[in-house]
Design an enzyme around this catalytic site. Structure first.
Site, PDB file in Angstrom:
ATOM      1  N   GLU A  62      55.235  45.776  34.152  1.00  0.00           N
ATOM      2  CA  GLU A  62      55.379  45.540  35.422  1.00  0.00           C
ATOM      3  C   GLU A  62      56.129  46.625  35.995  1.00  0.00           C
ATOM      4  OE1 GLU A  62      53.839  43.198  36.537  1.00  0.00           O
ATOM      5  OE2 GLU A  62      53.561  41.324  35.119  1.00  0.00           O
ATOM      6  N   ASP A 113      37.357  30.837  35.136  1.00  0.00           N
ATOM      7  CA  ASP A 113      38.481  30.798  35.952  1.00  0.00           C
ATOM      8  C   ASP A 113      38.931  31.936  36.768  1.00  0.00           C
ATOM      9  OD1 ASP A 113      40.987  29.254  36.290  1.00  0.00           O
ATOM     10  OD2 ASP A 113      41.901  30.767  34.939  1.00  0.00           O
TER      11      ASP A 113
END
Length: 308
Positions: free
Chosen positions: A231, A256
């Site tokens: 991240e 999804d």
């Protein structure tokens, strides 16, 4: 006009102007330059063999001196050049090998196995999307024996073609729900998973079928896979362990993803800009799909240069 490299084999091996022309053509990446460079390498190889044979022959005769050795060396170089021009097979092998490497290297450099971080896609509520048109949908499989071409008009790298063929049908199904071209979604799946090579794994090592890096939030009731991810916080990469959604198949993973994009309000502008690869990629980044500051640039490059 005759290419400056086309007749280099007929010139002296030490012709600096001819070698200068070869370097200039090589910078342009022309096939003629590759052929001539391979021929020059073949000539160098032949000259090395001739030099070895000369060294193994006594050269201490009455007429032997430094001048005769110099001219003999020059003669050997020119003979090597002439032999290489006719060819002994080495240049052909080099051309085939270097030509294939050049294609694959460019494909990998543009959209191959890059060290890209997993996204920070937020979970979305379950629900069906709206049927929309699918501009830029994937072409139907071709029955031609010709290799597929990428967005740059060059032959696709094998791993790219395999990835697109394997997941094309699932991407098409998701495209019907979201209106996003299947090619765009395949590009995102490729970026997130490194063309499937860094797919998130379950605890037992099996595939999670999560190619989009979608995290498992509090509302997720399905299976979960735990994995380390990169991240970016304030532009600085940090490694974290996060929980990600896991699916029974790649088809379920694409379904999804389609629900996430089509039902989450934060991606409304992404759907609105689905007709252009660059707008789509920058829309995802602005919506916070990933924290990588170069995410949009990487995704755009894969879509426009790697995929067919």
């Amino acid at each position: 006009m005759i290419s400056p490299t086309s007749d280099l084999g007929s010139k002296l091996a030490l012709d600096t102007k001819g070698l200068g022309d070869l370097k200039q053509s090589a910078r342009a990446g022309s096939p003629e330059a590759l052929k001539t460079a391979a021929t020059q390498f073949e000539a160098m190889f032949i000259n090395m063999m001739m030099k070895s044979m000369r060294d193994a022959t006594p050269q201490d005769g009455v007429l032997d001196n430094q001048q005769t050795k110099m001219f003999t060396s020059m003669l050997d170089q020119q003979m090597s050049q002439n032999l290489a021009k006719r060819g002994v097979g080495l240049a052909d092998v080099l051309i085939r090998q270097l030509g294939a490497q050049a294609v694959n290297a460019q494909a990998l450099a543009i959209g191959g196995d890059q060290n890209v971080p997993t996204s920070t896609a937020m979970p979305a509520p379950q629900g069906a999307g709206t049927l929309m048109t699918t501009p830029g949908a994937l072409p139907k499989p071709s029955t031609s024996s010709m290799p597929a071409l990428n967005g740059s008009g060059r032959p696709q790298a094998p791993h790219v073609a395999s990835f697109q063929q394997k997941l094309g049908a699932d991407a098409e199904a998701a495209s019907k729900v979201t209106g996003i071209p299947a090619k765009f979604m395949l590009g995102q799946a490729a970026l997130e998973s490194g063309w499937g090579k860094r797919e998130i794994k379950n605890a037992d090592g099996s595939a999670s079928h999560n190619l989009f890096g979608i995290k498992a939030g509090p509302g997720w009731k399905g299976k979960v896979a735990t994995a380390a991810t990169t991240e970016y916080v304030g532009g600085v990469p940090q490694t974290r362990v996060e929980k990600f959604r896991a699916y029974d198949s790649y088809a379920d993973g694409f379904k999804d993803y389609a629900r996430l994009i089509s039902t989450n309000p934060r991606y409304e502008k992404v759907l609105a800009s689905a007709g252009d690869a660059s707008s789509f990629a920058h829309g995802l980044q602005k919506a916070g799909y990933a924290t990588d500051p170069l995410y949009a640039a990487k995704l755009s490059r894969i879509i426009t240069h790697s995929l067919a």
